[in-house]
Design an enzyme around this catalytic site. Sequence first.
Site, PDB file in Angstrom:
ATOM      1  N   PRO A 353      31.950 -38.268 -25.450  1.00 54.19           N
ATOM      2  CA  PRO A 353      32.337 -38.544 -26.832  1.00 54.19           C
ATOM      3  C   PRO A 353      31.469 -39.543 -27.575  1.00 54.19           C
ATOM      4  O   PRO A 353      31.673 -39.756 -28.772  1.00 54.19           O
ATOM      5  CB  PRO A 353      33.747 -39.117 -26.672  1.00 54.19           C
ATOM      6  CG  PRO A 353      33.664 -39.891 -25.374  1.00 54.19           C
ATOM      7  CD  PRO A 353      32.747 -39.073 -24.488  1.00 54.19           C
ATOM      8  N   THR A 354      30.512 -40.184 -26.903  1.00 53.68           N
ATOM      9  CA  THR A 354      29.815 -41.308 -27.527  1.00 53.68           C
ATOM     10  C   THR A 354      28.645 -40.855 -28.395  1.00 53.68           C
ATOM     11  O   THR A 354      28.172 -39.718 -28.310  1.00 53.68           O
ATOM     12  CB  THR A 354      29.281 -42.280 -26.461  1.00 53.68           C
ATOM     13  OG1 THR A 354      28.254 -41.627 -25.707  1.00 53.68           O
ATOM     14  CG2 THR A 354      30.384 -42.751 -25.536  1.00 53.68           C
ATOM     15  N   CYS A 355      28.151 -41.807 -29.203  1.00 57.64           N
ATOM     16  CA  CYS A 355      26.985 -41.547 -30.065  1.00 57.64           C
ATOM     17  C   CYS A 355      25.698 -41.832 -29.302  1.00 57.64           C
ATOM     18  O   CYS A 355      24.839 -42.587 -29.766  1.00 57.64           O
ATOM     19  CB  CYS A 355      27.064 -42.405 -31.317  1.00 57.64           C
ATOM     20  SG  CYS A 355      28.368 -41.901 -32.443  1.00 57.64           S
ATOM     21  N   ASP A 356      25.558 -41.242 -28.150  1.00 54.08           N
ATOM     22  CA  ASP A 356      24.368 -41.399 -27.318  1.00 54.08           C
ATOM     23  C   ASP A 356      23.910 -40.025 -26.889  1.00 54.08           C
ATOM     24  O   ASP A 356      24.694 -39.253 -26.307  1.00 54.08           O
ATOM     25  CB  ASP A 356      24.685 -42.264 -26.097  1.00 54.08           C
ATOM     26  CG  ASP A 356      23.436 -42.675 -25.332  1.00 54.08           C
ATOM     27  OD1 ASP A 356      22.550 -41.814 -25.154  1.00 54.08           O
ATOM     28  OD2 ASP A 356      23.343 -43.829 -24.897  1.00 54.08           O
ATOM     29  N   ASN A 397      30.356 -48.258 -27.089  1.00 54.89           N
ATOM     30  CA  ASN A 397      30.763 -47.572 -28.318  1.00 54.89           C
ATOM     31  C   ASN A 397      32.232 -47.829 -28.665  1.00 54.89           C
ATOM     32  O   ASN A 397      32.834 -47.097 -29.453  1.00 54.89           O
ATOM     33  CB  ASN A 397      30.541 -46.057 -28.201  1.00 54.89           C
ATOM     34  CG  ASN A 397      29.372 -45.550 -29.034  1.00 54.89           C
ATOM     35  OD1 ASN A 397      29.159 -44.352 -29.096  1.00 54.89           O
ATOM     36  ND2 ASN A 397      28.617 -46.430 -29.659  1.00 54.89           N
TER      37      ASN A 397
END
Length: 416
Positions: A353-356, A397
Amino acid sequence: MTDLSATNAVTDRPGGAAITDHFAIGGYSSAESASESVREYLDSQRPATPCLALDLAVVRDRYSRLRAELPTARICYAVKANPDPRVVAELVSLGASFDVASPGEIDLCLRQGAAPESISYGNTIKKPADVAHAHRKGVRLFATDSAADLENIAENAPGSGVFCRIAVDNTGSRTPFGRKFGSSPADAALLLGRAGDLGLDPRGVSFHLGSQQLSTEAWEHGVAAAAETFRAFDPGSGPRMLNLGGGLPATYTQPTPDLAEYTGTVRATLRRHFGEQPPELLVEPGRYLVGDAGVLRSEVVLVSEDTTGRGRWVYLDAGRYNGLAETEGEAITYRLRTSRDGDPVGPVVLAGPTCDGDDVLYQHTVYELPTTLRGGDKLDVLSAGAYTASYSSVCFNGFDPLTTYCFDSAETTERA
């Protein structure tokens, strides 16, 4: 949640043959039944996701099986696999010893009732202050593989026992250690000789064949290399302990040999290299004891069609940073179940789910999941009791670390 009789298909490479579930490692009575006990708990309790639920009855079962197969060995649980205090306390009650890597793990074990003499400080990389802390707490057995570390032990834990870790062939391991740890057998003999000069007890030799070791023959390499170090000493004057390390597997998508195949190889190899008088044995299981005991329950956040033709992207609320770190390099390919099993399936890319951009779980290993999956559905990661919660980040995050729930299905059965 439906109970699948068939599995969701997974293959190691596009166009490859599907790998079916294989439960030969033995268990409660199998990895499948172990997972079902946990999924029933999750279905009844409905905790917020993502979370890990772990059945202590399965941990007991695995420990008992290993004890029966290696009755004379000292079983040192590798705490790093799952450091939940309830797991440690359960193993304390069974008479286990513990392989630790830090003062924090030492203190954890002691708080759960472990005796200091049951603790082996198995990390070869430690500060002098950490060695001194362990010694103050009563720990008297330390791993080493370098002269600098040996000097630290002699100065800060005088009179303690040491075992020297040797580097061995990790072929067959899904997560090998590379070149970070271990000396050559010849250098190990020199270090153990030096340990005696420094007033330490040169207790023995250790090796580790890599985590999730799928080759039973790997122990032949390790025992043979250790025997080389033993032969550098006159009989009765050198090391007397052999630490077989970890490596026993949990049940993922690759077939795993039965536990008896591993232990049979160990016994045969010991006879071949040490005759009828084998050294004192230690073994350091981690993944084997707790892996199949746990299920990581996640929720589908959203499903997105990939316009480049790669199929669907399925985004979960669990990813590389909150429990599924071992998907790095797709080394560990977990078995999966969903709340829509039984529906038609198609290929997916799984991501967290992360912005990575690195928070992608599987894009080369082809998983086929129900085409009806949508946001809000549940996806269970089976045999996830090891190296999930312990690898979870503090708050990357802003996502919380993985919550762990422990229960005992045997107690639930007795009450019923």
